[in-house]
Scaffold this motif. Structure first.
Motif, PDB file in Angstrom:
ATOM      1  N   ILE A   1      19.685   6.064  -8.855  1.00 30.16           N
ATOM      2  CA  ILE A   1      19.316   5.632  -9.909  1.00 30.16           C
ATOM      3  C   ILE A   1      19.371   4.050  -8.942  1.00 30.16           C
ATOM      4  N   ILE A   2      20.484   3.884  -8.352  1.00 32.63           N
ATOM      5  CA  ILE A   2      20.831   2.496  -7.662  1.00 32.63           C
ATOM      6  C   ILE A   2      19.781   2.115  -6.099  1.00 32.63           C
ATOM      7  N   VAL A   3      19.968   2.999  -5.647  1.00 29.11           N
ATOM      8  CA  VAL A   3      18.928   2.234  -4.479  1.00 29.11           C
ATOM      9  C   VAL A   3      16.880   2.235  -4.626  1.00 29.11           C
ATOM     10  N   PRO A   4      16.794   3.104  -6.110  1.00 29.58           N
ATOM     11  CA  PRO A   4      14.955   2.883  -6.852  1.00 29.58           C
ATOM     12  C   PRO A   4      14.774   1.309  -7.135  1.00 29.58           C
ATOM     13  N   MET A   5      16.219   1.313  -7.517  1.00 32.22           N
ATOM     14  CA  MET A   5      15.251  -0.077  -8.738  1.00 32.22           C
ATOM     15  C   MET A   5      15.914  -1.288  -6.890  1.00 32.22           C
TER      16      MET A   5
ATOM     17  N   HIS B   1      -2.153  -5.587   3.862  1.00 35.08           N
ATOM     18  CA  HIS B   1      -2.688  -5.071   4.701  1.00 35.08           C
ATOM     19  C   HIS B   1      -2.673  -4.697   5.876  1.00 35.08           C
ATOM     20  N   THR B   2      -0.697  -3.784   6.145  1.00 35.08           N
ATOM     21  CA  THR B   2      -0.175  -3.772   8.054  1.00 35.08           C
ATOM     22  C   THR B   2       0.244  -2.884   7.318  1.00 35.08           C
ATOM     23  N   PRO B   3       0.375  -1.884   8.599  1.00 32.44           N
ATOM     24  CA  PRO B   3       1.304  -0.541   8.922  1.00 32.44           C
ATOM     25  C   PRO B   3       3.106  -0.726   8.349  1.00 32.44           C
ATOM     26  N   MET B   4       3.497  -2.290   8.713  1.00 33.54           N
ATOM     27  CA  MET B   4       4.815  -2.631   7.911  1.00 33.54           C
ATOM     28  C   MET B   4       4.277  -2.251   5.887  1.00 33.54           C
ATOM     29  N   TYR B   5       3.802  -2.747   5.446  1.00 28.96           N
ATOM     30  CA  TYR B   5       3.574  -2.955   4.096  1.00 28.96           C
ATOM     31  C   TYR B   5       2.849  -1.698   3.329  1.00 28.96           C
ATOM     32  N   TYR B   6       2.212  -0.842   4.256  1.00 31.51           N
ATOM     33  CA  TYR B   6       1.943   0.114   4.256  1.00 31.51           C
ATOM     34  C   TYR B   6       2.687   1.286   3.716  1.00 31.51           C
ATOM     35  N   PHE B   7       3.334   1.244   5.172  1.00 31.89           N
ATOM     36  CA  PHE B   7       5.197   2.302   4.754  1.00 31.89           C
ATOM     37  C   PHE B   7       6.131   2.054   3.492  1.00 31.89           C
ATOM     38  N   LEU B   8       5.724   0.674   3.672  1.00 31.77           N
ATOM     39  CA  LEU B   8       6.317   0.163   1.922  1.00 31.77           C
ATOM     40  C   LEU B   8       6.067   0.252   0.856  1.00 31.77           C
ATOM     41  N   SER B   9       4.546   0.234   1.602  1.00 35.50           N
ATOM     42  CA  SER B   9       3.843   0.682  -0.953  1.00 35.50           C
ATOM     43  C   SER B   9       4.673   2.060  -0.264  1.00 35.50           C
ATOM     44  N   SER B  10       4.446   2.805   0.495  1.00 31.96           N
ATOM     45  CA  SER B  10       5.117   4.121   0.120  1.00 31.96           C
ATOM     46  C   SER B  10       6.029   4.469  -0.456  1.00 31.96           C
ATOM     47  N   LEU B  11       7.043   3.389   0.262  1.00 30.70           N
ATOM     48  CA  LEU B  11       8.925   4.057   0.212  1.00 30.70           C
ATOM     49  C   LEU B  11       8.416   3.662  -1.294  1.00 30.70           C
ATOM     50  N   SER B  12       7.620   2.730  -1.851  1.00 31.73           N
ATOM     51  CA  SER B  12       7.980   2.061  -3.479  1.00 31.73           C
ATOM     52  C   SER B  12       7.313   3.607  -4.186  1.00 31.73           C
ATOM     53  N   PHE B  13       6.718   3.919  -3.926  1.00 32.39           N
ATOM     54  CA  PHE B  13       5.824   4.877  -4.954  1.00 32.39           C
ATOM     55  C   PHE B  13       6.805   6.344  -4.798  1.00 32.39           C
ATOM     56  N   ILE B  14       7.506   6.807  -3.592  1.00 33.99           N
ATOM     57  CA  ILE B  14       8.612   7.672  -3.926  1.00 33.99           C
ATOM     58  C   ILE B  14      10.113   7.352  -4.666  1.00 33.99           C
ATOM     59  N   ASP B  15      10.077   5.728  -4.133  1.00 31.85           N
ATOM     60  CA  ASP B  15      11.214   5.606  -5.434  1.00 31.85           C
ATOM     61  C   ASP B  15      11.186   5.616  -6.843  1.00 31.85           C
ATOM     62  N   PHE B  16       9.568   5.306  -6.993  1.00 27.41           N
ATOM     63  CA  PHE B  16       9.189   5.233  -8.904  1.00 27.41           C
ATOM     64  C   PHE B  16       9.221   7.064  -8.791  1.00 27.41           C
ATOM     65  N   CYS B  17       8.713   7.139  -7.943  1.00 30.67           N
ATOM     66  CA  CYS B  17       8.648   8.572  -9.323  1.00 30.67           C
ATOM     67  C   CYS B  17      10.360   9.494  -8.511  1.00 30.67           C
ATOM     68  N   GLN B  18      10.664   9.330  -8.104  1.00 28.79           N
ATOM     69  CA  GLN B  18      12.548   9.545  -8.222  1.00 28.79           C
ATOM     70  C   GLN B  18      13.392   8.777  -9.527  1.00 28.79           C
ATOM     71  N   SER B  19      13.111   7.376  -9.585  1.00 30.95           N
ATOM     72  CA  SER B  19      13.579   7.515 -11.031  1.00 30.95           C
ATOM     73  C   SER B  19      12.857   8.103 -12.010  1.00 30.95           C
ATOM     74  N   THR B  20      11.856   8.117 -11.785  1.00 30.45           N
ATOM     75  CA  THR B  20      10.995   8.281 -13.505  1.00 30.45           C
ATOM     76  C   THR B  20      11.268  10.258 -13.850  1.00 30.45           C
ATOM     77  N   ILE B  21      11.708  11.375 -12.832  1.00 28.38           N
ATOM     78  CA  ILE B  21      12.221  12.523 -12.802  1.00 28.38           C
ATOM     79  C   ILE B  21      13.287  12.594 -13.389  1.00 28.38           C
ATOM     80  N   ILE B  22      14.353  11.778 -13.121  1.00 21.61           N
ATOM     81  CA  ILE B  22      15.435  12.284 -13.620  1.00 21.61           C
ATOM     82  C   ILE B  22      16.150  11.464 -14.376  1.00 21.61           C
TER      83      ILE B  22
END
Length: 311
Positions: free
Chosen positions: A280-284, A56-77
């Motif tokens: 596709i590849i980057v979100p994975m 629960h630090t800023p580094m991993y807060y941003f990483l979880s946000s990035l993971s959310f973006i990547d999941f949504c990105q791959s899911t809409i395509i």
């Protein structure tokens, strides 16, 4: 061009990645596997960070946000892409296409700026360690993330709004595997000069501003690391940044190739390979890059697995 003289398009046909029938089924299973790895990896990263208090630090807060973006990105395509591999015709309705485009642009812009926010976080952590907790407060992290998504929504609304004013007639085959801006420009029977100009301006800003932010951050970071006397300290500092550098290089490299080049390259279909990279590849790869190369994530995962075994 007067739209009244033309029958308007109500659906599009996606050309897809290949027109060779014998490749459709192998590609279906390939991208199904990629989507499963991407979904499990990104959702797993979000859950792991949420459950592990030491993350629960800023580094991993941003990483979880990035993971959310990547999941949504791959899911809409990818799900629509998978259906098209086994369907007779790769048809997508006009509203469905515009919806896919709108959310794709939001997530593409958000990823650019989220990577910049992560670079700034690493800059503060390494170059100003004593002030890190003062600068990177939970409130600052929240507003950085909120700013990223607000700007992404604004940018996507501009792009999609300008696409909605275009007319599509006769030609309804999109030379791509999803609804993207450049392939849609190529089949419009309206003037696209304003669209192309704004795409160039906003793409330059959304790519160059985060790129310059990341570059400046890492110039200061490398300068600070080189002043660290102990070899162990240098190695630890480099290890916290290497994963981010790798992810940034792959993502921005493919984006620059796709959007900051002559439109003729994309209209010929040569931009599909770079699109596959960043959609596709980057979100994975991101959850793999940030987890396998990160000791804190591995330790947190081991603790959770051990706790589940004991319970």
């Amino acid at each position: 061009m007067d739209p009244g003289n033309h029958s308007m398009v109500t659906e599009f046909i996606l050309a897809g990645l290949t027109e060779q029938p014998e490749l459709q089924l192998p590609l279906f299973f390939l991208f199904l596997g990629i989507y499963m790895v991407s979904a499990v990896g990104n959702l797993g990263m979000i859950i792991l960070i949420g459950l592990s208090t030491n993350l629960h630090t800023p580094m991993y807060y941003f990483l979880s946000s990035l993971s959310f973006i990547d999941f949504c990105q791959s899911t809409i395509i990818i799900p629509k892409m998978l259906v098209n591999f086994v369907a007779e015709k790769n048809i997508i309705s006009y509203p469905e296409c515009m919806t896919q485009l709108y959310f794709f642009v939001i997530l593409a812009i958000a990823e650019c700026h989220m990577l910049a926010a992560m670079a700034y976080d690493r800059y503060v952590a390494i170059c100003k360690p004593l002030l890190y907790n003062v600068i990177m407060t939970p409130q600052i992290c929240f507003w950085l993330s909120a700013g990223v998504f607000i700007w992404s929504i604004i940018g996507s609304t501009i792009h999609t709004g300008l696409i909605l004013r275009l007319y599509f007639c006769k030609m309804n085959v999109i030379n791509h595997y999803f609804c993207d801006l450049l392939p849609l420009f190529g089949i419009s029977c309206s003037s696209i000069h304003i669209n192309e100009l704004l795409l160039l301006i906003l793409s330059a800003f959304n790519i160059m501003f985060p790129s310059l932010t990341i570059l400046a951050s890492y110039i200061f970071i490398i300068s600070s690391i080189l002043r660290i006397r102990s070899t162990e300290g240098r190695s630890k500092a480099f290890s916290t940044c290497s994963s981010h550098i790798l992810g940034v290089a792959i993502f921005f490299g493919s984006l620059i190739f796709m959007y900051l080049q002559p439109s003729s390259v994309n209209s010929s279909g040569q931009g599909k390979a770079s699109s596959v990279l960043y959609t596709i590849i980057v979100p994975m790869l991101n959850p793999l890059i940030y987890s396998l190369r990160n000791k804190d994530v591995i330790v947190a995962l081991k603790k959770i697995l051990q706790f589940r075994k004991r319970s």
